[in-house]
Design a protein around this motif. Structure first.
Motif, PDB file in Angstrom:
ATOM      1  N   UNK A 156       0.128  34.800 103.680  1.00 56.84           N
ATOM      2  CA  UNK A 156       0.543  34.068 102.678  1.00 56.84           C
ATOM      3  C   UNK A 156       1.222  35.331 101.634  1.00 56.84           C
ATOM      4  N   UNK A 157       0.295  36.037 100.744  1.00 62.42           N
ATOM      5  CA  UNK A 157       0.564  36.775 100.277  1.00 62.42           C
ATOM      6  C   UNK A 157       1.518  38.056 100.476  1.00 62.42           C
ATOM      7  N   UNK A 158       1.478  38.399 101.611  1.00 65.75           N
ATOM      8  CA  UNK A 158       2.448  39.355 102.378  1.00 65.75           C
ATOM      9  C   UNK A 158       3.747  38.761 102.466  1.00 65.75           C
ATOM     10  N   UNK A 159       3.615  37.691 103.275  1.00 64.34           N
ATOM     11  CA  UNK A 159       4.980  36.979 103.173  1.00 64.34           C
ATOM     12  C   UNK A 159       5.867  36.312 102.137  1.00 64.34           C
ATOM     13  N   UNK A 160       4.983  36.011 101.124  1.00 63.10           N
ATOM     14  CA  UNK A 160       5.718  35.102  99.975  1.00 63.10           C
ATOM     15  C   UNK A 160       5.417  36.066  98.738  1.00 63.10           C
ATOM     16  N   UNK A 161       4.354  36.480  98.424  1.00 60.94           N
ATOM     17  CA  UNK A 161       3.932  37.161  97.224  1.00 60.94           C
ATOM     18  C   UNK A 161       2.904  35.981  96.263  1.00 60.94           C
ATOM     19  N   UNK A 162       2.617  34.857  96.937  1.00 54.64           N
ATOM     20  CA  UNK A 162       1.948  33.860  96.509  1.00 54.64           C
ATOM     21  C   UNK A 162       1.020  33.246  97.473  1.00 54.64           C
ATOM     22  N   UNK A 163      -0.207  32.613  96.728  1.00 62.16           N
ATOM     23  CA  UNK A 163      -1.277  32.093  97.540  1.00 62.16           C
ATOM     24  C   UNK A 163      -1.609  30.689  97.037  1.00 62.16           C
ATOM     25  N   UNK A 164      -2.703  30.246  97.523  1.00 60.29           N
ATOM     26  CA  UNK A 164      -3.148  28.905  96.854  1.00 60.29           C
ATOM     27  C   UNK A 164      -4.889  29.101  96.385  1.00 60.29           C
ATOM     28  N   UNK A 165      -5.156  27.894  95.793  1.00 60.29           N
ATOM     29  CA  UNK A 165      -6.330  28.020  95.313  1.00 60.29           C
ATOM     30  C   UNK A 165      -7.147  26.869  95.623  1.00 60.29           C
ATOM     31  N   UNK A 166      -8.366  26.998  96.329  1.00 60.94           N
ATOM     32  CA  UNK A 166      -9.293  26.053  96.837  1.00 60.94           C
ATOM     33  C   UNK A 166     -10.176  25.620  95.501  1.00 60.94           C
ATOM     34  N   UNK A 167      -9.546  24.368  95.034  1.00 57.13           N
ATOM     35  CA  UNK A 167     -10.487  23.749  93.882  1.00 57.13           C
ATOM     36  C   UNK A 167     -10.547  22.100  93.960  1.00 57.13           C
TER      37      UNK A 167
END
Length: 390
Positions: A88-99
């Motif tokens: 994700x980070x490499x392709x979009x510069x963003x991620x997700x948060x598991x919470x």
């Protein structure tokens, strides 16, 4: 009783809407039919898009999420024993948060308590009235006393089985629905996750998902019949099937005590429009997505963020532009998310039928395309981490 916005439903959508309105200086009252204990401890989805996590932080309810949430920069897709990571980070510069969703609810409920917000639990006999006039109200019973809550607007955040959606006359409301021929067996296990990121697996036996709720608790899902009996799934069978569907050479799935099991049917559902007079629907009361894309909670957050802004603009300037455009704007995102969730489901599940072998070859071709095409992987990543909220 009098308030500016009456909110039916005290889950994440209703509580977040109440908090966002409070930040705009707008009063609200939240009515919830369940107990506070039930709402704050019900285990639900736990994947937050980048935009959702950012909004919670900006709204001042993300401190514990920031400390305890698990940020993921990618996800794994698996076809039989071959595993592919989407970065994700490499392709979009963003991620997700598991919470966990229940943690979001606890944070919001605590903040509403500290801010003096009115949240009434265990209300009964809820009915929404006169929403096509400028004096809508909600009639309900609380602690044995029948009451009326008058407001400028009513927000229906009461979920798929709530009463608000049915307040919209059948002739005015259009429903779109797809019921899938399978369900998910959800399992909570007291064991550390065996992978630092989620794994979506397409195996000849069916779909499996490896997820997590904390450093000590793992969450698993197995494709099963929608009416499957839990009696058919003793712990030994669950672990054997997880080992089979998630297994890859050189990787170990750790086992531990199973502490919860549920079976959830899967459906896609959209009710249009999301507005009727001064009643506005948000979250699961208006739409359901299959959990494959982890979009349900995030879609609700997008709805209430837009609704809070529209109500605030109306009270500040008198403009109804945001309110008038609420349904159309939300539905544009709803259908984008429905498409992605359907696509993820089609990629990873077995639908059965006479063309099952053909379907599986198509899934293999799509997996290979994701493995060899940066554009395809980026499309998946962009949708998974979430498009901008507005």
């Amino acid at each position: 009783m009098r308030t500016q916005v009456a909110i039916v439903g005290g889950g994440p959508a209703g509580l977040l809407l109440s908090h966002l309105l409070h930040l705009h200086g707008i009063d609200s009252v939240v009515l919830e039919r369940r107990s506070q204990e039930y709402v704050q401890h019900r285990v639900r989805a736990g994947v937050l898009e980048q935009g959702t996590a950012d909004l919670l932080r900006e709204a001042g309810v993300g401190d514990r999420m920031q400390r305890e949430g698990d940020v993921h920069d990618g996800v794994h897709l698996q076809f039989d024993e071959e595993r592919l990571r989407i970065p994700f980070r490499e392709l979009t510069g963003r991620g997700i948060t598991v919470y966990g969703q229940q943690e979001v609810v606890r944070d919001l409920a605590e903040r509403r308590r500290r801010d003096g917000g009115q949240v009434l639990f265990e209300v009964a006999d809820v009915g929404v009235h006169d929403v096509t006039t400028d004096r809508p109200f909600v009639r309900f019973t609380h602690e044995g006393v029948e009451r009326e809550l008058h407001a400028d607007f009513v927000a229906g955040c009461d979920g798929f089985h709530g009463i608000c959606r049915d307040t919209i006359p059948a002739g005015t409301r259009t429903v779109y629905e797809r019921v899938y021929p399978f369900g998910w067996l959800g399992v909570l296990a007291s064991v550390a996750p065996s992978c630092g990121e989620l794994i979506y697996a397409n195996h000849a036996n069916g779909f499996a998902l490896h997820s997590m709720r904390s450093a000590e608790v793992s969450r698993f899902y197995l494709q099963c019949a929608p009416d499957e009996s839990l009696d058919e799934w003793p712990d030994e069978r669950i672990w054997a099937e997880l080992q089979t569907r998630l297994g890859t050479p050189g990787w170990t799935l750790h086992e531990g005590p199973i502490i919860d099991k549920t079976v959830t049917a899967m459906r896609s559902f959209v009710a249009e429009p999301l507005r009727h007079g001064r009643l506005f629907l948000a979250g699961d009361s208006a739409h359901i997505v299959p959990p494959t894309g982890a979009k349900g909670l995030n879609l609700a957050v997008s709805d209430v963020d837009r609704l809070a802004d529209a109500v605030a603009t109306y009270h500040r300037t008198g403009s109804t532009t945001g309110l008038d455009g609420y349904s159309a704007a939300c539905l544009q995102r709803v259908w984008r998310v429905q498409n992605f969730s359907w696509w993820m489901t089609s990629l990873t599940h077995h639908f059965g039928g006479p063309d099952a072998a053909f379907e599986r070859r198509l899934q293999r071709a799509q997996f290979d395309y994701l493995r060899t095409s940066t554009a395809a992987a980026t499309t998946l990543a962009e949708n998974y981490v979430g498009l901008p909220l507005r």
